[in-house]
Design a protein around this motif. Structure first.
Motif, PDB file in Angstrom:
ATOM      1  N   VAL A  92      -4.593 -12.693   2.986  1.00 33.63           N
ATOM      2  CA  VAL A  92      -4.753 -11.273   2.683  1.00 33.63           C
ATOM      3  C   VAL A  92      -6.196 -10.888   2.949  1.00 33.63           C
ATOM      4  N   GLY A  93      -6.441  -9.599   3.131  1.00 32.57           N
ATOM      5  CA  GLY A  93      -7.792  -9.120   3.384  1.00 32.57           C
ATOM      6  C   GLY A  93      -8.448  -8.621   2.109  1.00 32.57           C
ATOM      7  N   LEU A  94      -9.739  -8.301   2.217  1.00 35.66           N
ATOM      8  CA  LEU A  94     -10.505  -7.811   1.073  1.00 35.66           C
ATOM      9  C   LEU A  94     -11.291  -6.570   1.471  1.00 35.66           C
ATOM     10  N   LEU A  95     -11.450  -5.660   0.517  1.00 38.27           N
ATOM     11  CA  LEU A  95     -12.312  -4.492   0.678  1.00 38.27           C
ATOM     12  C   LEU A  95     -13.359  -4.543  -0.428  1.00 38.27           C
ATOM     13  N   PHE A  96     -14.589  -4.941  -0.061  1.00 38.53           N
ATOM     14  CA  PHE A  96     -15.687  -4.950  -1.022  1.00 38.53           C
ATOM     15  C   PHE A  96     -16.341  -3.567  -0.997  1.00 38.53           C
ATOM     16  N   LYS A 152      -3.277 -10.418  11.036  1.00 42.05           N
ATOM     17  CA  LYS A 152      -4.355 -11.316  10.644  1.00 42.05           C
ATOM     18  C   LYS A 152      -5.281 -10.595   9.669  1.00 42.05           C
ATOM     19  N   PRO A 153      -6.032 -11.354   8.869  1.00 42.60           N
ATOM     20  CA  PRO A 153      -6.809 -10.750   7.779  1.00 42.60           C
ATOM     21  C   PRO A 153      -8.068 -10.019   8.232  1.00 42.60           C
ATOM     22  N   LEU A 154      -8.437  -9.046   7.409  1.00 38.94           N
ATOM     23  CA  LEU A 154      -9.607  -8.205   7.650  1.00 38.94           C
ATOM     24  C   LEU A 154     -10.400  -8.107   6.352  1.00 38.94           C
ATOM     25  N   ILE A 155     -11.722  -8.246   6.454  1.00 36.82           N
ATOM     26  CA  ILE A 155     -12.605  -8.017   5.313  1.00 36.82           C
ATOM     27  C   ILE A 155     -13.537  -6.865   5.659  1.00 36.82           C
ATOM     28  N   GLN A 211      -7.042  15.984  10.632  1.00 34.70           N
ATOM     29  CA  GLN A 211      -5.872  16.858  10.671  1.00 34.70           C
ATOM     30  C   GLN A 211      -4.911  16.573   9.517  1.00 34.70           C
ATOM     31  N   GLY A 212      -5.512  16.307   8.351  1.00 31.38           N
ATOM     32  CA  GLY A 212      -4.703  16.089   7.155  1.00 31.38           C
ATOM     33  C   GLY A 212      -4.057  14.714   7.075  1.00 31.38           C
ATOM     34  N   GLN A 213      -4.357  13.837   8.021  1.00 28.69           N
ATOM     35  CA  GLN A 213      -3.765  12.501   8.021  1.00 28.69           C
ATOM     36  C   GLN A 213      -4.797  11.462   7.586  1.00 28.69           C
ATOM     37  N   ASN A 214      -4.347  10.495   6.800  1.00 28.90           N
ATOM     38  CA  ASN A 214      -5.227   9.439   6.292  1.00 28.90           C
ATOM     39  C   ASN A 214      -4.847   8.085   6.888  1.00 28.90           C
ATOM     40  N   ARG A 215      -4.703   8.050   8.199  1.00 27.24           N
ATOM     41  CA  ARG A 215      -4.205   6.834   8.850  1.00 27.24           C
ATOM     42  C   ARG A 215      -5.111   5.628   8.623  1.00 27.24           C
ATOM     43  N   ILE A 216      -6.427   5.840   8.677  1.00 21.24           N
ATOM     44  CA  ILE A 216      -7.367   4.717   8.523  1.00 21.24           C
ATOM     45  C   ILE A 216      -7.277   4.154   7.119  1.00 21.24           C
ATOM     46  N   ILE A 237      -5.579  -0.054   3.076  1.00 20.39           N
ATOM     47  CA  ILE A 237      -4.950  -0.462   1.810  1.00 20.39           C
ATOM     48  C   ILE A 237      -3.713  -1.323   2.050  1.00 20.39           C
ATOM     49  N   ASP A 238      -3.136  -1.239   3.248  1.00 20.79           N
ATOM     50  CA  ASP A 238      -2.024  -2.131   3.596  1.00 20.79           C
ATOM     51  C   ASP A 238      -2.517  -3.557   3.844  1.00 20.79           C
ATOM     52  N   MET A 239      -3.781  -3.697   4.237  1.00 15.84           N
ATOM     53  CA  MET A 239      -4.312  -5.001   4.645  1.00 15.84           C
ATOM     54  C   MET A 239      -5.273  -5.626   3.636  1.00 15.84           C
ATOM     55  N   CYS A 240      -5.977  -4.806   2.860  1.00 15.63           N
ATOM     56  CA  CYS A 240      -7.100  -5.305   2.061  1.00 15.63           C
ATOM     57  C   CYS A 240      -6.942  -4.994   0.579  1.00 15.63           C
ATOM     58  N   PHE A 241      -7.222  -5.983  -0.251  1.00 13.65           N
ATOM     59  CA  PHE A 241      -7.232  -5.764  -1.695  1.00 13.65           C
ATOM     60  C   PHE A 241      -8.631  -5.279  -2.092  1.00 13.65           C
ATOM     61  N   PRO A 242      -8.731  -4.130  -2.801  1.00 10.21           N
ATOM     62  CA  PRO A 242     -10.054  -3.582  -3.126  1.00 10.21           C
ATOM     63  C   PRO A 242     -10.753  -4.332  -4.258  1.00 10.21           C
ATOM     64  N   ILE A 243     -12.014  -4.671  -4.040  1.00 11.61           N
ATOM     65  CA  ILE A 243     -12.849  -5.338  -5.039  1.00 11.61           C
ATOM     66  C   ILE A 243     -14.111  -4.504  -5.233  1.00 11.61           C
ATOM     67  N   GLN A 244     -14.306  -3.969  -6.428  1.00 10.36           N
ATOM     68  CA  GLN A 244     -15.517  -3.198  -6.698  1.00 10.36           C
ATOM     69  C   GLN A 244     -16.658  -4.135  -7.051  1.00 10.36           C
ATOM     70  N   VAL A 245     -17.759  -4.016  -6.327  1.00 14.60           N
ATOM     71  CA  VAL A 245     -18.941  -4.847  -6.566  1.00 14.60           C
ATOM     72  C   VAL A 245     -19.958  -3.982  -7.300  1.00 14.60           C
ATOM     73  N   THR A 246     -20.236  -4.344  -8.533  1.00 14.03           N
ATOM     74  CA  THR A 246     -21.127  -3.531  -9.356  1.00 14.03           C
ATOM     75  C   THR A 246     -22.392  -4.314  -9.694  1.00 14.03           C
TER      76      THR A 246
END
Length: 268
Positions: free
Chosen positions: A108-112, A206-209, A232-237, A242-251
């Motif tokens: 799985v991917g990660l979103l820091f 394949k995974p993305l960070i 144009q009202g679309q949030n494709r990116i 969010i389909d690929m990466c689990f969000p991790i908040q770095v504080t």
């Protein structure tokens, strides 16, 4: 009696009838043969390792000509788990992620995401260096540099980059959303190029960070990624991320900048 250097088993008599057709000095060398498969297994491992290195070198050479979009510099290469504060929860997560990456087929991917200087890039660099040392191919991209290159007519290179994006074991996009140098008329073009990049990775399964200073929220209206990249009202990116990466908040407090301790160590 000669023994296998790996398992210690004694060699056995070679009863192959075909030996009689060989000269005496060859027959003497082949009179006893291993009773195990250690030698064959060792040779197989050597061949596999040589092939792995060959493939890795090929990818490395292909990516090398795109160093202008990479953030792999001396500081990046010096970012390692052994140099990190492993009492930090985010660093422990990063280390476990890197170790699991080697064991599991489906990653799985990660979103820091978080404020400036909280250690997002350091965490991703530690993961990248750990995996590269284990033979994995990692492509680390600076999105701003990539987009700026595309504005100079980098069409052919774009195809090559997208091909590497789909092939590498791990793609890392550092400082996502910090792109500069593009005017308002290029907003749609920028979003399209970024979407093509992320969508290519998505389709390769394949995974993305990603590391970003933009705030992430499950509420689309409060998510800065939505605000910055919707067209144009679309949030494709955002949807792809969010389909690929689990969000991790770095504080935490920013770790950037020299401290009094740094100065004292330098002048002492």
């Amino acid at each position: 009696m000669k023994k296998c250097e790996v398992c210690g088993k004694e060699y056995i008599k070679n009863d192959n009838e075909f030996l009689k057709h060989f000269p005496e000095f060859i027959r003497k060398n082949l009179e006893y043969i291993p009773a195990c498969e250690c030698l064959e297994e060792s040779k197989q491992r050597e061949m596999e390792e040589l092939e792995r290195k060959r493939v890795q070198e090929c990818i490395k050479n292909k990516v090398k000509k795109y160093k202008d979009i990479s953030v792999i510099d001396k500081r990046f290469l010096n970012s390692r788990f052994e140099n990190a504060d492993m009492n930090n929860d985010n660093m422990q997560l990063a280390k476990r992620y890197a170790e699991s990456f080697l064991r599991k087929d489906k990653q799985v991917g990660l979103l820091f995401y978080g404020g400036v200087g909280t250690g997002k890039t350091f965490s991703t660099a530690c993961i990248a260096n750990y995996l590269m040392e284990k033979g994995k191919t990692v492509l680390v991209m600076n999105l701003g540099l990539y987009l700026n290159k595309l504005t100079t007519g980098w069409g052919e290179a774009e195809r090559d980059i997208l091909e590497q994006v789909e092939k590498c074991d791990l793609l890392i996009i550092d400082d996502f959303g910090a792109e500069k140098g593009l005017d308002n008329n290029q907003t749609g073009w920028r979003a399209e190029k970024i979407y093509n990049l992320i969508d290519g990775r998505y389709r390769s399964e394949k995974p993305l960070i990603i590391s970003t200073n933009l705030n992430f929220s499950e509420d689309e209206e409060k998510c800065e990624i939505t605000e910055k990249f919707s067209t144009q009202g679309q949030n494709r990116i955002r949807d792809r991320i969010i389909d690929m990466c689990f969000p991790i908040q770095v504080t935490g407090k920013s770790k950037r900048g020299l401290t009094k301790k740094d100065l004292i160590e330098f002048i002492s």
